[in-house]
Design a protein around this motif. Structure first.
Motif, PDB file in Angstrom:
ATOM      1  N   GLY A  12       0.746  -1.067   0.025  1.00  0.00           N
ATOM      2  CA  GLY A  12      -0.018  -0.182  -0.172  1.00  0.00           C
ATOM      3  C   GLY A  12       0.855   1.363  -0.015  1.00  0.00           C
ATOM      4  N   ASN A  13       0.187   2.248  -0.406  1.00  0.00           N
ATOM      5  CA  ASN A  13       0.758   3.788  -0.371  1.00  0.00           C
ATOM      6  C   ASN A  13       0.661   4.306   1.197  1.00  0.00           C
ATOM      7  OD1 ASN A  13       2.154   5.899  -1.222  1.00  0.00           O
ATOM      8  ND2 ASN A  13       0.310   6.546  -2.428  1.00  0.00           N
ATOM      9  N   LEU A  14       1.249   3.581   1.874  1.00  0.00           N
ATOM     10  CA  LEU A  14       1.061   3.974   3.187  1.00  0.00           C
ATOM     11  C   LEU A  14       1.203   5.462   3.740  1.00  0.00           C
ATOM     12  CD1 LEU A  14       2.415   0.688   4.723  1.00  0.00           C
ATOM     13  CD2 LEU A  14       0.059   0.964   4.184  1.00  0.00           C
ATOM     14  N   HIS A  15       2.379   5.974   3.383  1.00  0.00           N
ATOM     15  CA  HIS A  15       2.546   7.117   3.808  1.00  0.00           C
ATOM     16  C   HIS A  15       1.721   8.399   3.188  1.00  0.00           C
ATOM     17  CE1 HIS A  15       5.334  10.508   4.985  1.00  0.00           C
ATOM     18  NE2 HIS A  15       5.033  10.975   3.993  1.00  0.00           N
ATOM     19  N   SER A  16       1.433   8.253   2.046  1.00  0.00           N
ATOM     20  CA  SER A  16       0.487   9.148   1.564  1.00  0.00           C
ATOM     21  C   SER A  16      -1.064   8.945   1.929  1.00  0.00           C
ATOM     22  CB  SER A  16       0.295   9.029  -0.218  1.00  0.00           C
ATOM     23  OG  SER A  16       1.547   9.412  -0.708  1.00  0.00           O
ATOM     24  N   VAL A  17      -1.449   7.817   2.296  1.00  0.00           N
ATOM     25  CA  VAL A  17      -2.666   7.744   2.970  1.00  0.00           C
ATOM     26  C   VAL A  17      -2.657   8.333   4.401  1.00  0.00           C
ATOM     27  CG1 VAL A  17      -4.216   5.845   3.921  1.00  0.00           C
ATOM     28  CG2 VAL A  17      -3.245   5.546   1.541  1.00  0.00           C
ATOM     29  N   ALA A  18      -1.616   8.169   5.163  1.00  0.00           N
ATOM     30  CA  ALA A  18      -1.483   8.441   6.499  1.00  0.00           C
ATOM     31  C   ALA A  18      -1.712  10.280   6.460  1.00  0.00           C
ATOM     32  CB  ALA A  18      -0.437   8.122   7.254  1.00  0.00           C
ATOM     33  N   LYS A  19      -0.621  10.626   5.518  1.00  0.00           N
ATOM     34  CA  LYS A  19      -0.761  12.139   5.553  1.00  0.00           C
ATOM     35  C   LYS A  19      -2.255  12.601   5.020  1.00  0.00           C
ATOM     36  CE  LYS A  19       3.344  13.194   6.588  1.00  0.00           C
ATOM     37  NZ  LYS A  19       3.672  14.009   7.676  1.00  0.00           N
ATOM     38  N   ALA A  20      -2.794  12.034   4.229  1.00  0.00           N
ATOM     39  CA  ALA A  20      -4.088  12.388   3.711  1.00  0.00           C
ATOM     40  C   ALA A  20      -5.167  12.444   4.772  1.00  0.00           C
ATOM     41  CB  ALA A  20      -4.723  11.643   2.502  1.00  0.00           C
ATOM     42  N   PHE A  21      -5.127  11.219   5.796  1.00  0.00           N
ATOM     43  CA  PHE A  21      -5.970  11.318   7.058  1.00  0.00           C
ATOM     44  C   PHE A  21      -5.548  12.343   8.021  1.00  0.00           C
ATOM     45  CE2 PHE A  21      -7.555   6.996   5.829  1.00  0.00           C
ATOM     46  CZ  PHE A  21      -8.882   7.239   6.356  1.00  0.00           C
ATOM     47  N   GLU A  22      -4.333  12.733   8.021  1.00  0.00           N
ATOM     48  CA  GLU A  22      -3.820  13.754   8.959  1.00  0.00           C
ATOM     49  C   GLU A  22      -4.479  15.154   8.607  1.00  0.00           C
ATOM     50  OE1 GLU A  22       0.395  14.034   9.036  1.00  0.00           O
ATOM     51  OE2 GLU A  22       0.654  11.860  10.068  1.00  0.00           O
TER      52      GLU A  22
END
Length: 219
Positions: A12-22
């Protein structure tokens, strides 16, 4: 503070997903604890679960199976405890019963559908529709009453990158479609589960709005 577990299973594109949730949590004024994790103990206590997915269906399913206890904790929290769940791209496809990418691979069987290669139909079948389907495409909604879709409208554009898509057997689980040489499932869902074939983390305002709605969702 609610915990959102973004599942790390090597696909998964984990870093980008986490940043979007932030960003979405700031925009909607709700503080959340974002955990990118494969720790089943953290997942077992999370208030929301997100399953991203990049790559091929068989490899993503194998990634889940290779994390000890992950399948069981997902089944318990999502199906039995009914906490909010979001599948993204192949993470959405894994919600289906089976995938036919390269081989026949069993999915999670949370959605009444199967995953097939996109084949443009009718007069639209020509060289203009190359795979993967990559880029911005307009959404058409099949319902306007789902809380996670609040504020989204027909014609809003989201970012897609895939060659396979879910074919649903249950019409009421189809929340939105897009078109690429024919209709393509864009958003599916039932009960406490929702999945997007597009990438919310790459879909700018529309994606951030959907994630904010997911953060606030109480199915």
């Amino acid at each position: 503070m609610h915990t959102v577990a973004i599942i790390d299973y090597g696909a998964g594109n984990l870093h980008s997903v986490a940043k979007a949730f932030e960003r979405s949590s700031r925009d909607c004024g709700i503080l959340i604890n974002i955990q990118v994790t494969s720790d089943v103990d953290i997942i077992a206590k999370a208030d929301r679960i997100v399953l991203p997915g990049v790559g091929a269906f068989p490899e993503c399913r194998a990634g889940i199976d290779q994390v000890h206890g992950l399948y069981d904790v997902l089944e318990r929290r999502v199906i039995h405890d009914a906490i909010p769940f979001l599948g993204i791209c192949v993470g959405m496809q894994l919600m289906a019963k089976v995938g036919f990418e390269h081989t026949i691979t069993k999915g999670l069987s949370w959605i009444d559908g199967e995953v097939y290669r996109i084949i443009p139909v009718g007069e639209e079948r020509n060289q203009l529709y190359k795979l993967p389907f990559m880029g911005w495409s307009a959404l058409k909604f099949c319902t306007s009453c789902h809380p996670v879709l609040l504020g989204l409208r027909d014609g809003d554009h989201a970012y897609f990158l895939h060659s396979y898509a879910i074919s649903l057997q249950a019409a009421d689980q189809q929340l939105a479609i897009t078109h690429y040489g024919g209709p393509v499932s864009a958003i599916v869902g039932r009960n406490n589960m929702i999945g997007t074939q597009f990438h919310p983390e790459k879909s700018q305002v529309i994606g951030l709005r959907l994630l904010a709605n997911f953060i606030k969702w109480s199915p």
